[in-house]
Design an enzyme around this catalytic site. Structure first.
Site, mmCIF file in Angstrom:
data_model
loop_
_atom_site.group_PDB
_atom_site.id
_atom_site.type_symbol
_atom_site.label_atom_id
_atom_site.label_comp_id
_atom_site.label_asym_id
_atom_site.label_seq_id
_atom_site.Cartn_x
_atom_site.Cartn_y
_atom_site.Cartn_z
ATOM 1 N N SER A 46 33.438 38.159 41.849
ATOM 2 C CA SER A 46 33.007 36.746 42.255
ATOM 3 C C SER A 46 32.199 37.104 43.509
ATOM 4 O O SER A 46 31.695 36.035 44.125
ATOM 5 C CB SER A 46 34.532 36.301 42.401
ATOM 6 O OG SER A 46 35.146 36.830 43.554
ATOM 7 N N LYS A 112 39.284 46.749 36.804
ATOM 8 C CA LYS A 112 39.602 45.638 36.123
ATOM 9 C C LYS A 112 38.211 45.107 35.285
ATOM 10 O O LYS A 112 37.098 45.239 35.655
ATOM 11 C CB LYS A 112 39.877 44.088 36.899
ATOM 12 C CG LYS A 112 40.018 42.938 36.016
ATOM 13 C CD LYS A 112 40.555 41.743 36.857
ATOM 14 C CE LYS A 112 39.709 41.063 37.878
ATOM 15 N NZ LYS A 112 38.652 40.374 37.220
ATOM 16 N N GLU A 181 42.686 33.793 33.083
ATOM 17 C CA GLU A 181 41.860 32.748 33.928
ATOM 18 C C GLU A 181 41.735 31.468 33.157
ATOM 19 O O GLU A 181 41.146 31.745 31.988
ATOM 20 C CB GLU A 181 40.595 33.585 34.287
ATOM 21 C CG GLU A 181 39.907 32.381 35.161
ATOM 22 C CD GLU A 181 38.701 33.218 35.849
ATOM 23 O OE1 GLU A 181 38.418 34.326 35.976
ATOM 24 O OE2 GLU A 181 37.740 32.218 36.277
HETATM 25 O O1 KIV Z 1 36.029 38.257 40.412
HETATM 26 C C1 KIV Z 1 36.956 37.537 40.669
HETATM 27 O O2 KIV Z 1 37.191 37.350 41.756
HETATM 28 C C2 KIV Z 1 38.260 37.646 39.681
HETATM 29 C C3 KIV Z 1 39.228 36.438 39.673
HETATM 30 C C4 KIV Z 1 38.569 35.333 39.378
HETATM 31 C C5 KIV Z 1 40.497 37.075 39.195
HETATM 32 O O3 KIV Z 1 37.915 38.082 38.635
#
Ligand code: KIV
Length: 262
Positions: A46, A112, A181
Site C-alpha cells: 500500500s 505476505k 480483506e
Molecule cells: O498493502 C497493505 O497495506 C496490505 C493491507 C491492506 C493488509 O496488504
C-alpha cells in the site's frame, strides 16, 4: 510486551484473544507503533498508494519494499515485521524465493503474498526453506484489474466456499498467518473458525483473530479512506495516542464496529 513470535500469535488465538497489526513504511512511524505495543507491523505494498501517490499497488518493486523494510526494522524491536511481496515478484516459485530472500535480508521476519490455491507450491517452498508466510485472500489489490475494482469479495455462497477452501490449502501448504480483506463479516468469522492459524481481517468484520489497518487511513490522511477504516487521530491528542487507542480497541473487541463492516 514480549517479542512477538508466530507461536505467541497462535497462542493469542488459542486463548480466544485478539491482536493488532498496522502498516508502516518508515523509521519514525515504526517507532510509534513499537511504543504502542502493536503485535504485528506490516510493510504493505500500500506504500504505492500512500507514500508514492500511485493509483494502484502494481508499480511497487522488490527493491522499494526492501528499502522501506530496512527503515521500519530500525524502529521496531518486539513487533513482528511482515513485508508484502509486490506485484509479479512471486509469479513463479523461483522468483518467489529470490524476492523473499531480498526482503528477509532487509529485515522482514515474514513475507505476505496475495492469492489462493495457485500459491500452494510457492508457500510450501518458502516455508520449507525457513521463510514464514502470510497469505492474503479476499480483495487482493494486486489483482484489481482482474477483479474490476476495489469491491467486496465472497458475497455469493459459491465464492465464499471457494475462498474457505483456498485458505485451507494455504494453511496446509505451510502459511502461518492469513490476511482477509474486504469480505462479509460472516465470511471473516467462518475463516477464523476454519483455520488454526490466526486470521487478520481488514474490512472482514469483528470476528477475525486480529485486525490490520493502513496507517494513513487510520490517521485520516489518505486520499480516500475506505469504509472499513476509522480515523483514530480525530479523537486523539497525538499520533502516538491514536495508534495506542487503535491497538486497545482491537484487543478489546471494540473495533471494528458495525459501521466498518459488510
Ligand atoms: O498493502 C497493505 O497495506 C496490505 C493491507 C491492506 C493488509 O496488504
Amino acid at each position: 510486551m514480549k517479542t512477538t513470535t508466530i507461536d505467541n500469535l497462535k497462542a493469542i488465538k488459542a486463548d480466544g484473544n485478539k491482536f493488532a497489526a498496522i502498516t508502516a513504511y518508515d523509521f519514525s512511524f515504526a517507532s510509534l507503533i513499537e511504543a504502542a505495543e502493536i503485535e504485528v507491523t506490516l510493510v504493505g505494498d500500500s506504500l504505492g498508494n500512500v507514500i508514492q501517490g500511485q493509483d494502484t499497488t502494481l508499480p511497487v518493486t522488490v527493491d522499494e519494499m526492501a528499502y522501506h523494510t530496512a527503515a521500519v526494522k530500525r524502529g521496531i524491536a518486539r513487533s513482528l515485521l511482515v513485508t508484502d511481496m509486490p506485484f509479479m515478484s512471486y509469479g513463479t516459485e523461483v522468483q518467489a524465493l529470490d524476492s523473499a530472500a531480498i526482503l528477509m535480508q532487509a529485515g522482514a521476519q515474514m513475507v505476505k503474498l496475495e492469492g489462493g490455491e495457485w500459491l500452494a507450491n510457492t508457500v510450501y517452498s518458502l516455508a520449507e526453506r525457513g521463510i514464514p508466510v502470510c497469505g492474503h485472500v479476499g480483495l487482493t489489490p494486486q489483482s484489481v484489474h482482474k477483479l474490476g475494482g476495489y469491491k467486496v469479495q465472497g458475497r455469493e455462497d459459491a465464492a465464499a466456499q471457494k475462498m474457505l477452501a483456498e485458505a485451507k490449502v494455504l494453511e496446509e501448504a505451510g502459511a502461518d498467518l492469513l490476511v482477509v480483506e474486504c469480505v462479509p463479516s460472516s465470511l471473516g468469522k467462518a475463516l477464523a473458525q476454519l483455520l488454526d492459524i490466526p486470521v487478520i481481517g481488514i474490512g472482514a468484520g469483528p470476528d477475525t483473530d486480529a485486525q490490520v489497518l493502513v496507517l494513513h487511513d487510520m490517521l485520516g490522511i489518505s486520499r480516500k479512506p475506505p469504509k472499513f477504516s476509522k480515523n483514530y487521530l480525530a479523537q486523539a491528542s497525538s499520533i502516538q495516542e491514536a495508534i495506542s487507542t487503535y491497538g486497545n480497541e482491537v484487543r478489546g473487541g471494540v473495533f471494528p464496529g458495525p459501521e466498518h463492516c459488510f
